[in-house]
Design an enzyme around this catalytic site. Structure first.
Site, mmCIF file in Angstrom:
data_model
loop_
_atom_site.group_PDB
_atom_site.id
_atom_site.type_symbol
_atom_site.label_atom_id
_atom_site.label_comp_id
_atom_site.label_asym_id
_atom_site.label_seq_id
_atom_site.Cartn_x
_atom_site.Cartn_y
_atom_site.Cartn_z
ATOM 1 N N THR A 75 0.808 -1.556 0.079
ATOM 2 C CA THR A 75 -0.155 -0.153 0.132
ATOM 3 C C THR A 75 1.118 1.546 0.023
ATOM 4 O O THR A 75 0.295 2.312 -0.236
ATOM 5 C CB THR A 75 -0.719 0.164 0.982
ATOM 6 O OG1 THR A 75 -0.229 -0.372 2.084
ATOM 7 C CG2 THR A 75 -2.175 -1.375 1.405
ATOM 8 N N LYS A 145 -5.079 12.770 9.298
ATOM 9 C CA LYS A 145 -5.376 14.177 8.527
ATOM 10 C C LYS A 145 -6.231 14.161 7.941
ATOM 11 O O LYS A 145 -6.840 15.501 7.923
ATOM 12 C CB LYS A 145 -3.359 14.001 8.382
ATOM 13 C CG LYS A 145 -3.059 15.800 7.831
ATOM 14 C CD LYS A 145 -1.398 16.187 7.550
ATOM 15 C CE LYS A 145 -1.691 16.609 6.518
ATOM 16 N NZ LYS A 145 -0.507 16.727 7.140
ATOM 17 N N HIS A 283 -8.798 1.323 51.996
ATOM 18 C CA HIS A 283 -7.883 2.134 51.508
ATOM 19 C C HIS A 283 -6.436 2.524 50.955
ATOM 20 O O HIS A 283 -5.346 3.227 51.127
ATOM 21 C CB HIS A 283 -8.681 3.388 52.193
ATOM 22 C CG HIS A 283 -9.777 3.818 52.546
ATOM 23 N ND1 HIS A 283 -10.415 4.215 51.419
ATOM 24 C CD2 HIS A 283 -10.390 3.678 53.810
ATOM 25 C CE1 HIS A 283 -11.570 4.710 51.851
ATOM 26 N NE2 HIS A 283 -11.890 4.393 53.270
ATOM 27 N N ASN A 425 4.640 6.707 56.603
ATOM 28 C CA ASN A 425 5.703 5.300 57.404
ATOM 29 C C ASN A 425 4.847 4.121 57.974
ATOM 30 O O ASN A 425 3.608 4.316 58.812
ATOM 31 C CB ASN A 425 5.901 6.391 59.061
ATOM 32 C CG ASN A 425 7.162 7.219 58.785
ATOM 33 O OD1 ASN A 425 7.999 6.736 57.975
ATOM 34 N ND2 ASN A 425 6.727 9.010 59.097
#
Length: 531
Positions: A75, A145, A283, A425
Site C-alpha cells: 500500500t 489527517k 484504602h 511511615n
C-alpha cells in the site's frame, strides 16, 4: 495553498480495507457493497471479502504495481496515498490526481499487525520486529489527517457506528463521525508506537528511554473517580501484569475507581507469598494479612487483625477459592474478592451476594518481574522501577546481642514483606504468621507504632482476649528508626524482635535500646517507602 471546502456529508464511493483482526469483516464488506462502494484490499483481507460474496479489487491491480518484499510493500504507493491525502475541492490537487490517474479513496479500514499480543505471548525478538506494522500506521495517519474528506476506522467496535451513519445518510459519512474516528485513529497509532518503544527500550536495556509514553486502551468508563465530583475511566495496556487489568469479573456490580486501586494493591501484596495467603485491604493499605494451611484459616486470621476496618474491604487470595473460603469471606460485607481461580462451589456461595464483585485472573503475578510504575505530577510524570526488592534470612544482619529464634525469624520476614505494601511511615506487628497490628501513613514513625498497637488492643477486646495481640510479636519498620523512641513504643507493645533497614546516624542508640530490652534485631539494608 487554498483550503479545500469542508463537506458535512462525504459519499463513500471507494474504500480501502486491510485488517489483521477480521472480526465483523464479512458484514462490513457486504454492507459497503450494498451502498455501491468499490472495495480495494490486500492479501488475506481480500480473500476473506471475496469469500463473503462482496466484489473486491486487489490493491496491486489498482496501482499496477505488484506486492513485493514478502508483502512489506503493497500500500506504500502514490496511487493509494494520493487517493487518501488529496484535498477534494482543491484545484491543484484534483488536477494532479487526474494527471496521474489517482482515484479518491473515501474510507480507510485498517487495524494493525498484532504487535502487543505477539510480545505478550513471549515471541522472540525477530518475530516481534516482524509484527511491527509500517504501512498500516501510514494509511491510518494519512486518512485521519484528511478527515475532512476521508473516514478512517481502526477498530471493529466502530463498524456498527460507521454502518449506522451510512444508513442514516444514504451512503455518506458525517463530519461529526469522521472527526471522532480520526481522533481515535491518532490515539491508536500513538498507543501502538508507545508499545513498540517501551518494548524495544527494554530489549536494549534502556530502563528510562528518552521519550516515555504512557498509553492504554479504554476498558470502561467509571461512575466517578476518588470522589463523586471527579470523572474517571479505566485503561489497560497490552503488556499488563496479571491482575485487575486482565481479570474476568464473574459477578457483582460495576467496579469503582477506588475498588480498582485497592484491588490492585491487595493482589500485589498477596502475590508475595508461596503458602496459602490472604490480604484484606482498605484504602490501599492492608488491615490484615495472614498465611495458613488453608485459605479459610488464613482469612479468619487476617480478619481478626482488624475486623472493624475489614468491613467493606477488598480480599485477595493467592490460591483457587473453595467453598470453605468463600463462606468465610461472605460472612461480612466485602466489596471485591480477587483470586487466580474459584471452583464452582465457591462461585455458588458468592452468587448469593449479588453486589460482591468476584474477579478471576487465571494466574498470579510474579512479584520479582521488573517493570515501571508511573505517576503524574503537574507538567510531567515520575517513573521508577517497580519495588521488586525482597530479603531472605541470608540477607539479614543480626545487630543485637540476641539473635532471633527460628519462629521469630519466620515472622520477621513475613512482617517486612507486608511492610513493603503499607504506606509509609509503616509499622507492622506479626505473630505466628499473622499480622496483629498495622500502622500506616503517619508523619511520625512513633505514631505508626502506637496506632498499630492500639488497633491490636481494639481487636483483642473485640475478640474477648485480655492479653494484647502484640504481646510476643515481632515488628517491622519500612525504614530505619531515626530515634530510639520508635523502638521503645514497640517494646511497650510487647514485641520481642525487630526487623528494619538500618542506616540511621543513631543506629548505635537504637541497638543499645534493643539490647537493654532484650530484643533481637536484624537489619535488612533495604527500605520500602511507599507513597
Amino acid at each position: 495553498m487554498p483550503a479545500a471546502p469542508v463537506q458535512d456529508l462525504v459519499p463513500i464511493r471507494r474504500a480501502l480495507i486491510s485488517v489483521s483482526d477480521k472480526t465483523g469483516l464479512a458484514a462490513l464488506a457486504k454492507a459497503l457493497h450494498g451502498h455501491g462502494t468499490e472495495i480495494l484490499s490486500t492479501g488475506g483481507t481480500a480473500r476473506a471479502i471475496a469469500e463473503a460474496g462482496a466484489p473486491v479489487t486487489e490493491v496491486s491491480d489498482h496501482t499496477g504495481f505488484p506486492e513485493m518484499l514478502d508483502g512489506r510493500v503493497k500500500t506504500l504507493h502514490p496511487t493509494i496515498h494520493g487517493g487518501i491525502l488529496g484535498l477534494r475541492g482543491n484545484p491543484e490537487h484534483e488536477a494532479a490526481m487526474a494527471e496521474h490517474g489517482i482515484a479518491p479513496i473515501d474510507l480507510v479500514v485498517v487495524n494493525l499487525y498484532p504487535f502487543e499480543s505477539t510480545v505478550a505471548k513471549g515471541a522472540d525478538f525477530a518475530t516481534c520486529v516482524e509484527n511491527i506494522d509500517i504501512g498500516g500506521p501510514a494509511l491510518i495517519r494519512a486518512a485521519a489527517k484528511n478527515h475532512t474528506a476521508v473516514a478512517v476506522v481502526t477498530d471493529p467496535e466502530d463498524y456498527e457506528a460507521l454502518l449506522a451513519d451510512l444508513k442514516t445518510h444514504s451512503g455518506c459519512v458525517s463530519m461529526d463521525l469522521r472527526r471522532l474516528l480520526a481522533a481515535r485513529a491518532f490515539g491508536r497509532t500513538a498507543a501502538y508506537d508507545a508499545a513498540i518503544g517501551r518494548w524495544f527500550s527494554g530489549e536494549v536495556g534502556e530502563t528510562f528511554p528518552r521519550h516515555l509514553v504512557a498509553a492504554g486502551r479504554l476498558k470502561q468508563s467509571l461512575r466517578y473517580g476518588e470522589n463523586p465530583h471527579q470523572e474517571a475511566a479505566f485503561y489497560v495496556h497490552g503488556l499488563a501484569r496479571p491482575g485487575v487489568a486482565n481479570a474476568h469479573q464473574v459477578q457483582g456490580k460495576e467496579l469503582s475507581y477506588n475498588n480498582l486501586n485497592d484491588t490492585d494493591a491487595a493482589f500485589d501484596l498477596v502475590s508475595e507469598f508461596s503458602d496459602p495467603a490472604v490480604a484484606i485491604i482498605k484504602h490501599a493499605n492492608p488491615c490484615g494479612v495472614a498465611v495458613g494451611e488453608t485459605l479459610r484459616g488464613a482469612y479468619e486470621k487476617a480478619l481478626a487483625c482488624d475486623p472493624v476496618s475489614a468491613f467493606g474491604g477488598i480480599v485477595a487470595v493467592n490460591r483457587a477459592l473453595d467453598r470453605a473460603a468463600a463462606e468465610a469471606i461472605t460472612s461480612i460485607f466485602t466489596e471485591v474478592v480477587i483470586a487466580p481461580d474459584a471452583d464452582d462451589q465457591a462461585k455458588a456461595v458468592f452468587a448469593v451476594k449479588k453486589n460482591l464483585r468476584l474477579l478471576i485472573t487465571g494466574v498470579m503475578p510474579d512479584p520479582t518481574t521488573p517493570g515501571l510504575t508511573i505517576r503524574s505530577v503537574a507538567g510531567g510524570m515520575l517513573a521508577q522501577t517497580r519495588d521488586t526488592g525482597r530479603v531472605d534470612e541470608a540477607d539479614l544482619k543480626v545487630v543485637t546481642k540476641r539473635a532471633p529464634t527460628p519462629a521469630e525469624m519466620s515472622d520477621l520476614l513475613l512482617a517486612f514483606r507486608v511492610c513493603k505494601h503499607v504506606k509509609s511511615n509503616a509499622i507492622v506487628y506479626v505473630k505466628d504468621g499473622v499480622t496483629v497490628g498495622i500502622g500506616a501513613g503517619q508523619m511520625s514513625r512513633v505514631d505508626s507504632a502506637r496506632i498499630a498497637a492500639r488497633k491490636a488492643d481494639d481487636a483483642a477486646r473485640a475478640a474477648g482476649i485480655t492479653v494484647p495481640l502484640t504481646q510476643g510479636s515481632v515488628v517491622a519498620s519500612d525504614a530505619f528508626f531515626p530515634f530510639a523512641d520508635g523502638l521503645t513504643a514497640a517494646v511497650e507493645a510487647g514485641a520481642t524482635a525487630v526487623i528494619q533497614p538500618g542506616g540511621s546516624v543513631r543506629d548505635d542508640e537504637v541497638i543499645a535500646a534493643a539490647d537493654a530490652a532484650g530484643l533481637a534485631m536484624v537489619f535488612t539494608g533495604m527500605r520500602h517507602f511507599r507513597h
